[in-house]
Design an enzyme around this catalytic site. Structure first.
Site, short mmCIF file in Angstrom:
data_model
loop_
_atom_site.label_atom_id
_atom_site.label_comp_id
_atom_site.label_asym_id
_atom_site.label_seq_id
_atom_site.Cartn_x
_atom_site.Cartn_y
_atom_site.Cartn_z
N GLY A 37 0.94 -1.23 0.05
CA GLY A 37 0.06 0.07 0.11
C GLY A 37 1.06 1.12 -0.06
O GLY A 37 1.82 1.20 0.88
N ASN A 180 5.46 10.94 -11.23
CA ASN A 180 6.44 10.36 -12.16
C ASN A 180 5.95 11.01 -13.60
O ASN A 180 5.03 11.77 -13.64
CB ASN A 180 6.32 8.90 -12.00
CG ASN A 180 5.10 8.21 -12.57
OD1 ASN A 180 4.32 8.90 -12.96
ND2 ASN A 180 4.79 7.13 -11.97
N GLY A 208 12.52 7.92 -12.51
CA GLY A 208 13.23 6.56 -12.56
C GLY A 208 14.59 6.65 -12.33
O GLY A 208 15.25 7.17 -11.55
N THR A 234 9.26 -2.46 -7.72
CA THR A 234 8.22 -2.05 -6.83
C THR A 234 8.58 -1.42 -5.63
O THR A 234 9.67 -1.69 -4.55
CB THR A 234 7.46 -3.41 -6.42
OG1 THR A 234 7.00 -4.28 -7.51
CG2 THR A 234 6.03 -3.09 -5.59
N GLY A 237 9.23 4.41 -6.10
CA GLY A 237 8.71 5.64 -5.67
C GLY A 237 8.04 5.93 -4.42
O GLY A 237 8.42 7.18 -3.89
N ASP A 238 7.80 4.80 -3.82
CA ASP A 238 7.52 5.15 -2.33
C ASP A 238 8.70 5.25 -1.40
O ASP A 238 8.60 6.49 -0.44
CB ASP A 238 6.67 4.06 -1.75
CG ASP A 238 5.16 3.64 -2.46
OD1 ASP A 238 4.81 4.66 -2.91
OD2 ASP A 238 4.85 2.61 -2.58
N SER A 268 16.63 0.92 -2.84
CA SER A 268 15.24 -0.02 -2.74
C SER A 268 15.23 -1.06 -4.01
O SER A 268 14.49 -2.09 -3.76
CB SER A 268 14.00 1.00 -2.47
OG SER A 268 13.62 1.49 -3.77
#
Length: 293
Positions: A37, A180, A208, A234, A237-238, A268
């Site tokens: 989430g 983005n 990116g 995955t 961006g978070d 990440s």
């Protein structure tokens, strides 16, 4: 202190060697259930870097919801303001193929987060140094959160994903927005130079592996990304958003904060899973200093 108002999902991730065509059945290579989430991910990213983080969201009364709250508590995130609903916890179906991902979100309990929940946490929100939000909760709830923040002059970092849930009126109330390239095109058009000039020191476009761009009021600024081996994009961006908020709360300038967030995001993507790949402050500083093993 950072408060995250947003989604909690259980990610159902399938890794595959080929993408199935319509009507085709294939064998996948790996399946995992992974806490996720966008709200929870960004909360974990900030907390792992050392920020004090509060999470405001909603889960179902099921095993997914219980697991998601437990995981956040293990990351030392305050979960007292996570509500429960009678509908199932939200999920995200993630298809991983060729170092990229395709994601289908079923919001579930996330869409049960109402303005009343925020009113109950009003004091917490208005005492925060920064509030982070995304758009995987009802628009009316996002709108009310912005109202509470504006009343108390609390800075807001908004990650406009999914872009379809964005209201252009919010541009006057947010401090930073981090689309983005795809989200920026959908919301503001394809002329990124013009868009950045229109929102100096507010619009930060993430690119990116190419890093991020913003306009400082006089000059366009491009902060390059850090090239690294990609395992799973995955959560990149978070991680960027959580790290950006952490850097701001720590008093870094916009340029320093974007550079810091780029480095965190590059770390990440070197591990599988959104939250599992999020770095600690020590690993970010090690990469910045070129001291990695």
């Amino acid at each position: 202190m950072i408060t995250v108002i947003g989604s909690l999902n259980m990610d159902l991730a399938v890794q595959m060697g080929v993408l199935p065509k319509q009507g085709e059945t294939i064998f996948g290579e790996q399946f995992q259930t992974i806490p996720g989430g966008k709200g929870a991910n960004q909360a974990v990213a900030a907390a792992r870097l050392g920020s004090q983080v509060n999470m405001i969201g909603c889960v179902g009364t099921d095993s997914f919801g219980e697991t998601l709250c437990t995981v956040l508590q293990q990351e030392h995130i305050h979960t007292e303001n996570i509500a429960t609903a009678s509908v199932p916890t939200g999920i995200a179906n993630i298809l991983l193929y060729n170092n990229d991902n395709r994601i289908i979100v079923v919001p579930g309990a996330n869409y049960e987060l109402k303005p009343a929940h925020l009113e109950a946490a009003k004091e917490l929100i208005q005492q925060s140094q920064m509030v982070i939000m995304q758009l995987e909760i009802p628009m009316e709830t996002t709108d009310y959160a912005l109202k509470l923040c504006k009343e108390a002059n609390v800075p807001v970092l908004l990650n406009p994903a999914p872009a379809a849930n964005f209201d252009m009126r919010w541009m006057e109330e947010i401090t930073y927005i981090t689309p983005n390239e795809t989200e920026c095109s959908l919301l503001f058009g394809d002329d990124f130079d013009e868009v950045l000039k229109r929102y100096p020191n507010k619009m930060i476009i993430t690119l990116g592996s190419d890093g991020a761009r913003y306009f400082d009021g006089e000059y366009p600024i491009h902060i390059p990304g850090f090239m690294t081996k990609v395992v799973d994009t995955t959560g990149a961006g978070d991680t960027f958003n959580g790290a950006l908020a952490h850097a701001f709360v720590e008093g870094q300038t916009l340029e320093e904060a974007v550079y810091f967030a780029n480095i965190a995001a590059s770390l990440s993507i070197g591990k599988f899973g959104a939250q599992s790949g999020m770095p600690t402050l020590e690993t970010v500083y090690a990469r910045m200093a070129g001291l990695e093993e």
